[in-house]
Design an enzyme around this catalytic site. Structure first.
Site, PDB file in Angstrom:
ATOM      1  N   LYS A 295       2.322   2.593  -8.242  1.00 21.68           N
ATOM      2  CA  LYS A 295       2.723   3.517  -7.174  1.00 21.68           C
ATOM      3  C   LYS A 295       2.668   4.966  -7.643  1.00 21.68           C
ATOM      4  O   LYS A 295       2.355   5.852  -6.853  1.00 21.68           O
ATOM      5  CB  LYS A 295       4.125   3.174  -6.660  1.00 21.68           C
ATOM      6  CG  LYS A 295       4.123   1.909  -5.808  1.00 21.68           C
ATOM      7  CD  LYS A 295       5.305   1.839  -4.862  1.00 21.68           C
ATOM      8  CE  LYS A 295       5.144   0.641  -3.925  1.00 21.68           C
ATOM      9  NZ  LYS A 295       6.247   0.455  -3.020  1.00 21.68           N
TER      10      LYS A 295
ATOM     11  N   LYS B 175      -2.812  -7.580  -3.688  1.00 19.89           N
ATOM     12  CA  LYS B 175      -1.661  -8.115  -2.942  1.00 19.89           C
ATOM     13  C   LYS B 175      -1.605  -7.511  -1.538  1.00 19.89           C
ATOM     14  O   LYS B 175      -1.813  -6.303  -1.392  1.00 19.89           O
ATOM     15  CB  LYS B 175      -0.394  -7.752  -3.717  1.00 19.89           C
ATOM     16  CG  LYS B 175       0.888  -8.237  -3.108  1.00 19.89           C
ATOM     17  CD  LYS B 175       2.082  -7.604  -3.804  1.00 19.89           C
ATOM     18  CE  LYS B 175       2.455  -6.271  -3.194  1.00 19.89           C
ATOM     19  NZ  LYS B 175       3.750  -6.180  -2.537  1.00 19.89           N
TER      20      LYS B 175
ATOM     21  N   LYS C 181       2.361  -3.395   2.664  1.00 19.55           N
ATOM     22  CA  LYS C 181       2.631  -2.558   3.841  1.00 19.55           C
ATOM     23  C   LYS C 181       1.931  -1.220   3.739  1.00 19.55           C
ATOM     24  O   LYS C 181       1.508  -0.651   4.715  1.00 19.55           O
ATOM     25  CB  LYS C 181       4.128  -2.229   3.934  1.00 19.55           C
ATOM     26  CG  LYS C 181       5.027  -3.368   4.225  1.00 19.55           C
ATOM     27  CD  LYS C 181       6.433  -2.798   4.483  1.00 19.55           C
ATOM     28  CE  LYS C 181       7.496  -3.684   3.878  1.00 19.55           C
ATOM     29  NZ  LYS C 181       7.890  -3.281   2.520  1.00 19.55           N
TER      30      LYS C 181
END
Ligand code: AQP
Length: 329
Positions: free
Chosen positions: A112, A193, A196
């Site tokens: 991230k 993966k 969202k």
């Protein structure tokens, strides 16, 4: 007395079938066996920028989805993390026993932080807050998808370190992964993966996606150059579709193999689409009914916060006493 269970979802976007199969479905199955607390972890969501009005509505949307999938507010407490300030208080106390090297090693932090121009400290601290979410309720088990297993290990390391410094304080939480569906992959890229925050339109199936879109996304899912299912040589895309079907349908591995071996990819996709749609349609109907009741969802959240706050406050009180902090006369 029932053991306690805690898990949470970030209201950081549209919940998808990965969130459902990895976490929510499991929660519904176990809620009656535990004292269940399910969090909408909004303080985690703001570790990356969220548009405030959108975040406010996503919190209610996420709570309504918990209810629509079958979380029963009589059996379970549904709580917005920011409504229980003790979470952040415990997070600070745990930060003080957590070596920064442990946090820098986290895979999710590395992934991230790469996408950010400036890395907020919250992104690094995220797993300490997650440890606080779990340890504050002395949760015995934490049902999550596979991507959270590393954060759970860290939670146990933090708990162990605290217990060895200050004496036995925290219950050691066990990770609870679903047998099938622990890691649902993106439909457009089965090496990644389902997430969202991914931007591709064909990447994730949202729980609230219109049904015709669900069908289109599955029919366009990436497979491989073989014509039909071969369970020994299939690529990641086909394996992902079979995994989604099995997780929704509850079929055994033997039944899956017997039914799908040799099936052409077009037919496989049609069957996966029908299975997913059969589960999402009633869920969506319930969701819109719940959202149509004025004040119902916020009432559930307020009640959840009232119910769990005494547990959270008493853990923080104990931790402060153990650490020698001022707790009154
Ligand atoms: N692809 C997945 N397969 C199985 N389980 C999954 N989970 C997430 N993605 C998958 C599980 O869903 C729960 C809630 O996840 P989260 O909201 O904490 O965020 P996340 O794990 O970071 O999931 P996302 O969807 O990828 O969100 P963003 O993009 O905001 O980071 C967890 O139990 C998780 O394991």
């Amino acid at each position: 007395m029932k053991a306690r269970v805690f898990s949470g979802v970030q209201p950081s976007g549209n919940l998808h079938i990965g969130n459902y199969l990895g976490a929510l479905k499991n929660w519904v199955e176990i809620q009656e066996n535990y004292e269940s607390i399910w969090g909408i972890v909004d303080l985690h969501a703001v570790t990356v920028y969220q548009e405030p009005a959108e975040l406010r509505s996503k919190i209610l949307e996420t709570a309504a989805l918990f209810l629509a999938v079958g979380i029963d507010p009589k059996q379970s407490s549904i709580v917005a993390q920011s409504a229980v300030p003790a979470h952040t208080e415990l997070a600070w106390l745990l930060t003080c026993v957590t070596p920064v090297g442990w946090l820098e090693r986290m895979t999710q932090y590395k992934a991230k932080s790469q996408a950010q121009e400036t890395i907020g400290d919250g992104l690094l601290q995220y797993p300490v807050l997650m440890a606080a979410d779990i340890l504050i309720y002395q949760a015995a088990i934490v049902p999550v998808g596979d991507d959270q297993a590393q954060h759970l290990e860290l939670t146990r390391d933090i708990a162990q370190r605290f217990n060895s410094l200050y004496g036995d304080t925290f219950t050691m939480p066990a990770t609870h992964l679903p047998a099938v569906g622990a890691r649902v992959m993106g439909l457009d890229d089965p090496e990644k993966k389902m997430s969202k925050s991914a931007t591709g339109t064909g990447h994730a199936i949202g729980l609230l996606d219109p049904i015709d879109q669900v069908r289109k996304k599955i029919m366009r899912a990436t497979t491989d150059s073989q014509p039909a299912v071969d369970c020994d040589t299939m690529g990641a895309g086909v394996a992902n579709l079979l995994n989604i079907f099995q997780a929704f349908g509850g079929w055994t591995a033997e039944k899956m193999q017997a039914h799908f071996s040799g099936m052409r990819y077009g037919d496989l996709k049609k069957q996966v689409a029908e299975m997913v749609i059969a589960k999402l349609e009633p869920l969506q109907t319930r969701y819109y009914e719940i959202m149509a009741e004025p004040g119902y969802v916020s009432g559930v959240l307020n009640h959840g916060a009232e119910r769990v706050s005494p547990i959270a406050n008493s853990t923080v009180q104990l931790v402060k006493e153990r650490m020698g902090l001022y707790t009154g006369a």
